[in-house]
Structure formats: C-alpha cells, structure tokens
Design a protein around this motif. Structure first.
Motif, PDB file in Angstrom:
ATOM      1  N   GLU A 171       0.833  -1.209   0.000  1.00 45.07           N
ATOM      2  CA  GLU A 171       0.000   0.000   0.000  1.00 45.07           C
ATOM      3  C   GLU A 171       0.864   1.252   0.000  1.00 45.07           C
ATOM      4  OE1 GLU A 171      -3.207   2.137   2.934  1.00 45.07           O
ATOM      5  OE2 GLU A 171      -3.163  -0.053   2.881  1.00 45.07           O
ATOM      6  N   ALA A 180       2.344   1.658  -3.390  1.00 43.66           N
ATOM      7  CA  ALA A 180       1.323   2.120  -4.334  1.00 43.66           C
ATOM      8  C   ALA A 180       1.044   3.600  -4.137  1.00 43.66           C
ATOM      9  CB  ALA A 180       0.041   1.308  -4.167  1.00 43.66           C
ATOM     10  N   LEU A 181       0.966   4.049  -2.883  1.00 43.54           N
ATOM     11  CA  LEU A 181       0.746   5.472  -2.608  1.00 43.54           C
ATOM     12  C   LEU A 181       1.925   6.312  -3.089  1.00 43.54           C
ATOM     13  CD1 LEU A 181      -0.878   5.313   0.949  1.00 43.54           C
ATOM     14  CD2 LEU A 181      -1.988   5.938  -1.212  1.00 43.54           C
ATOM     15  N   GLY A 232       3.975   5.507  -5.486  1.00 44.85           N
ATOM     16  CA  GLY A 232       3.918   5.487  -6.953  1.00 44.85           C
ATOM     17  C   GLY A 232       2.864   6.448  -7.477  1.00 44.85           C
ATOM     18  N   ALA A 233       1.705   6.469  -6.833  1.00 45.67           N
ATOM     19  CA  ALA A 233       0.640   7.386  -7.251  1.00 45.67           C
ATOM     20  C   ALA A 233       1.074   8.834  -7.070  1.00 45.67           C
ATOM     21  CB  ALA A 233      -0.638   7.107  -6.461  1.00 45.67           C
ATOM     22  N   ALA A 234       1.760   9.132  -5.962  1.00 48.35           N
ATOM     23  CA  ALA A 234       2.260  10.495  -5.721  1.00 48.35           C
ATOM     24  C   ALA A 234       3.295  10.877  -6.775  1.00 48.35           C
ATOM     25  CB  ALA A 234       2.851  10.594  -4.316  1.00 48.35           C
ATOM     26  N   ILE A 237       3.493   9.686  -9.806  1.00 47.89           N
ATOM     27  CA  ILE A 237       2.776   9.883 -11.077  1.00 47.89           C
ATOM     28  C   ILE A 237       2.091  11.242 -11.089  1.00 47.89           C
ATOM     29  CG2 ILE A 237       0.800   9.086 -12.439  1.00 47.89           C
ATOM     30  CD1 ILE A 237       1.643   6.203 -11.670  1.00 47.89           C
ATOM     31  N   GLN A 238       1.463  11.607  -9.968  1.00 44.26           N
ATOM     32  CA  GLN A 238       0.817  12.914  -9.887  1.00 44.26           C
ATOM     33  C   GLN A 238       1.835  14.033 -10.064  1.00 44.26           C
ATOM     34  OE1 GLN A 238      -1.195  12.777  -6.109  1.00 44.26           O
ATOM     35  NE2 GLN A 238      -3.135  12.117  -7.046  1.00 44.26           N
TER      36      GLN A 238
END
Length: 123
Positions: free
Chosen positions: A29, A32-33, A35-37, A39-40
C-alpha cells in the motif's frame, strides 16, 4: 519454562503469518501510494512544461510578427532613402548643368565684351 527461555523460544520462531501479511500489505500500500504520488508529480510537471511551452510559442510568434514588421519598416525606409538619394543626385546634376551654362554664358559675355572693346574705335 522461565521468562528467558520463553524469550529465546519466541525469538527463534518466525513471526505469525497474519502479522507478516499485514506488514506486506502495508508495504504494498505504501509503495502504491508513493507510486501514485510520483505519477501525480510527473503529470503536474508535464502540465507545467506544456503551459510554459505554449507561453514560449506565443512569445516566439509575437517576436516573429514584430520582426516581420521591423523588416517591412526597414525596407520602406531603405526604399525612401534610395528615392531621396536619386532626387538629390538629380538636383545636383541639374545644378551642375545650370552652373556650367551660367559659367559658359558669363564666359561668352566676357568674350563678347572684349570683342566689342577691341572693335570699338580708340578715342
């Protein structure tokens, strides 16, 4: 069993599968967070670069338009200068012709006067 042997025994046994599963889930998790940050952040940087590019393209277009206007004005000034120079040269040529004619007339007048004086009877 005393407390020491319980501790030694507890440290030798692998952790409970449920705890390992929780920490693995937490790590996934967190990854993933992260990675999402990331990407953003990349998307935000890309959008900022696109905005800057559009701004630079508008600025470049404005400079091109200004450059074209300056070239047009420079050509107009050049054309006006050439026409003015031709006019000045024409005026100088006419002045030269008038000056030569005047000098020739003066020379002819002096010659005629000298001729009349020579032709007149002496008193």
């Amino acid at each position: 069993m005393n407390d020491v042997s319980r501790m030694n025994g507890a440290s030798q046994h692998p952790p409970h599968p449920q705890r390992m599963e929780l920490s693995t889930d937490q790590a996934v998790e967190n990854a993933a967070l992260a990675g999402a940050a990331a990407i953003q952040k990349l998307v935000a940087e890309r959008n900022e670069l696109r905005t800057r590019l559009a701004s630079h393209e508008q600025e470049t277009a404005a400079y091109r338009a200004l450059n074209n206007e300056l070239r047009r004005r420079l050509l107009l000034v050049h054309q006006t200068y050439v026409e003015m120079a031709k006019g000045v040269v024409g005026d100088l040529e006419r002045f030269d012709v008038a000056l030569r004619e005047s000098a020739q007339d003066a020379h002819s007048t002096i010659e005629a006067q000298t001729h009349w004086e020579e032709a007149a009877p002496a008193p």
